[in-house]
Scaffold this active site. Structure first.
Site, PDB file in Angstrom:
ATOM      1  N   ARG A  96       9.047   6.682   9.563  1.00  0.00           N
ATOM      2  CA  ARG A  96       7.927   7.417   8.973  1.00  0.00           C
ATOM      3  C   ARG A  96       7.522   8.562   9.913  1.00  0.00           C
ATOM      4  O   ARG A  96       7.234   9.677   9.461  1.00  0.00           O
ATOM      5  CB  ARG A  96       6.735   6.490   8.736  1.00  0.00           C
ATOM      6  N   CYS A 148       8.466  -1.331   2.612  1.00  0.00           N
ATOM      7  CA  CYS A 148       7.585  -0.289   3.158  1.00  0.00           C
ATOM      8  C   CYS A 148       6.446  -0.856   3.992  1.00  0.00           C
ATOM      9  O   CYS A 148       5.794  -0.104   4.714  1.00  0.00           O
ATOM     10  CB  CYS A 148       7.053   0.591   2.041  1.00  0.00           C
ATOM     11  N   ARG A 198      -4.081  10.865   1.410  1.00  0.00           N
ATOM     12  CA  ARG A 198      -3.688   9.527   0.976  1.00  0.00           C
ATOM     13  C   ARG A 198      -4.799   9.054   0.045  1.00  0.00           C
ATOM     14  O   ARG A 198      -5.923   8.794   0.487  1.00  0.00           O
ATOM     15  CB  ARG A 198      -3.537   8.605   2.187  1.00  0.00           C
ATOM     16  N   ASP A 254       8.617  -4.330  -2.658  1.00  0.00           N
ATOM     17  CA  ASP A 254       7.256  -3.960  -2.269  1.00  0.00           C
ATOM     18  C   ASP A 254       6.319  -5.059  -2.748  1.00  0.00           C
ATOM     19  O   ASP A 254       6.709  -5.918  -3.548  1.00  0.00           O
ATOM     20  CB  ASP A 254       6.887  -2.604  -2.887  1.00  0.00           C
ATOM     21  N   HIS A 281       5.055   7.946  -3.618  1.00  0.00           N
ATOM     22  CA  HIS A 281       4.975   7.756  -2.171  1.00  0.00           C
ATOM     23  C   HIS A 281       6.173   8.456  -1.522  1.00  0.00           C
ATOM     24  O   HIS A 281       7.060   7.821  -0.951  1.00  0.00           O
ATOM     25  CB  HIS A 281       4.993   6.263  -1.851  1.00  0.00           C
ATOM     26  N   GLN A 331       7.200   7.870   2.375  1.00  0.00           N
ATOM     27  CA  GLN A 331       7.847   6.598   2.648  1.00  0.00           C
ATOM     28  C   GLN A 331       9.311   6.633   2.239  1.00  0.00           C
ATOM     29  O   GLN A 331      10.182   6.140   2.949  1.00  0.00           O
ATOM     30  CB  GLN A 331       7.127   5.475   1.908  1.00  0.00           C
TER      31      GLN A 331
END
Length: 303
Positions: free
Chosen positions: A288, A260, A102, A220, A129, A132
């Site tokens: 997730r 998310c 990450r 987001d 991402h 996600q």
């Protein structure tokens, strides 16, 4: 599938295969059916960005699969002292069975995959991402029964979420509409990819047009990690770009909402809408775990 660097590298069939396995693993978890498919395997987990959901879901996931997760915070490794990432890739590949990272730069993920000899998983970069979005697609299919033919609408910054939603949504047969303010478009390589899907993709600066007849509306935060210095400017540029009851009135009745997380209530989403759709949003957060377990199995089981 050797790695998960970005969904551009996967086919629609690859994505659906992982979603099917995620559904199976979720069922087994809920019914107490052991599934230690990665017993004895070790996953290195490199964190150069802060995390809640990513760390807990990956560390829990590899444990439930019978493996071990090793957390490596960026400032506590030789990466933080200037070791080239290609050297880290070569060293870790001799110790572990997979690497999750990450981080900020997409190139770091690509270099780990290039120079290492074990599967590499992108757990978030500034550009993409994918983990996600696999969870998002899993959740949408759970609630809607299918993906093909549904309209996915994304409202907000053309960031890593927008990029991965466009690719993932189109590859599984969804229609995708994205609305961003001027100057905040998704990546050029993503728009080039999407152009091949003709009328199934729409990019607009009109958020109400994007939301029209949508089956799912996704948003987001306006300023992601690493953009804190731009927060004030972005707040001004995104004024009015909120997922609220007015916007949702343009979507189909019963439209889903996804986020998310973490969410900034009163900015990109109003508190009333988030709470009204909390079941879907926290299913998304839970998924997730299941989607990433499926990725781990598909990439690491035979390694």
């Amino acid at each position: 599938m050797k790695h998960l660097c970005k969904l551009l590298d996967w086919s629609g069939e690859d994505i659906l295969d992982v979603l099917d396995l995620a559904d199976q693993l979720k069922y087994e978890k809920k019914h107490g059916i052991p599934h230690e498919r990665l017993k004895g395997k070790t996953l290195a987990m490199i964190f150069q960005k802060a995390s809640t959901r990513t760390r807990v879901s990956f560390e829990t996931g590899i444990y439930q699969l019978g493996g071990l997760g090793l957390v490596m915070n960026g400032g506590e490794t030789q990466l933080g002292r200037g070791e080239p990432i290609q050297d880290t890739a070569r060293v870790l590949s001799r110790y572990v069975d997979g690497i999750m990272i990450r981080t900020f730069r997409q190139q770091d993920v690509e270099d780990l995959a290039k120079y290492g000899s074990v599967p590499v998983i992108n757990a978030l970069t500034d550009d993409y991402h994918p983990c996600q979005v696999l969870a998002d697609l899993m959740t949408i299919r759970e609630h809607k029964g299918a993906l093909k033919g549904l309209k996915l609408c994304y409202i907000g910054d053309g960031n890593n979420m927008a990029n991965s939603l466009i690719v993932g949504g189109l590859k599984v047969g969804m229609k995708v509409a994205v609305a961003t303010p001027a100057g905040y478009k998704p990546k050029a390589e993503v728009l080039k990819f999407a152009a091949g899907y003709g009328e199934s993709f729409c990019l607009t600066e009109d958020r109400f047009e994007a939301a029209k007849d949508a089956d799912v509306v996704i948003t987001d935060v306006w300023a992601s990690m690493g953009q804190e210095g731009e927060a004030a400017r972005r707040k001004a540029d995104f004024a009015g770009w909120q997922v609220n009851k007015e916007l949702l009135s343009k979507a189909k009745p019963g439209a889903m909402v996804q986020h998310c997380l973490p969410a900034h209530r009163g900015e990109e989403i109003c508190g009333e809408v988030l709470e009204a759709h909390a079941g879907e949003i926290f299913d998304e957060a839970e998924n997730r775990l299941h989607a990433q377990k499926a990725v781990l199995v598909r990439l690491m089981e035979q390694k």
